[in-house]
Design a protein around this motif. Sequence first.
Motif, short mmCIF file in Angstrom:
data_model
loop_
_atom_site.label_atom_id
_atom_site.label_comp_id
_atom_site.label_asym_id
_atom_site.label_seq_id
_atom_site.Cartn_x
_atom_site.Cartn_y
_atom_site.Cartn_z
N LEU A 66 27.59 41.55 45.46
CA LEU A 66 28.44 41.51 46.64
C LEU A 66 29.88 41.84 46.28
N ALA A 67 30.39 41.27 45.19
CA ALA A 67 31.77 41.53 44.77
C ALA A 67 31.98 43.01 44.49
N ASN A 68 31.01 43.65 43.85
CA ASN A 68 31.11 45.09 43.57
C ASN A 68 31.10 45.91 44.85
N VAL A 69 30.22 45.57 45.79
CA VAL A 69 30.13 46.27 47.07
C VAL A 69 31.44 46.10 47.84
N LEU A 70 31.94 44.87 47.87
CA LEU A 70 33.18 44.54 48.58
C LEU A 70 34.37 45.31 48.00
N LYS A 71 34.44 45.37 46.68
CA LYS A 71 35.54 46.09 46.02
C LYS A 71 35.52 47.57 46.41
#
Length: 97
Positions: A66-71
Amino acid sequence: MPRPKIPRHICGHPAVSCFKPNGKPLVECESVVLAADEFEALRLVDLEGLQQQEAARQMGVSRQTLANVLKGARAKVVGCLMHGRALRMPQSLEAMD
């Protein structure tokens, strides 16, 4: 061979399919596509105010994913604002169960 992409649960849908700079025809704009999972990550974390752990649980992915997608999603949105690009979202964001 890369790992297969984990299906993501997508619940939100954009109100419109495209945002573009004011006063500039769409055909003259470079455009960036915001994927369905990127839209959902932005919706859950930035609009709904969920913690990343809870948003990841709702999407059915790890917190790091999720953090990678959000970034990536945030970079696309800011890039569009800074460089006058159009931001496109898929017309239908089907839930990927």
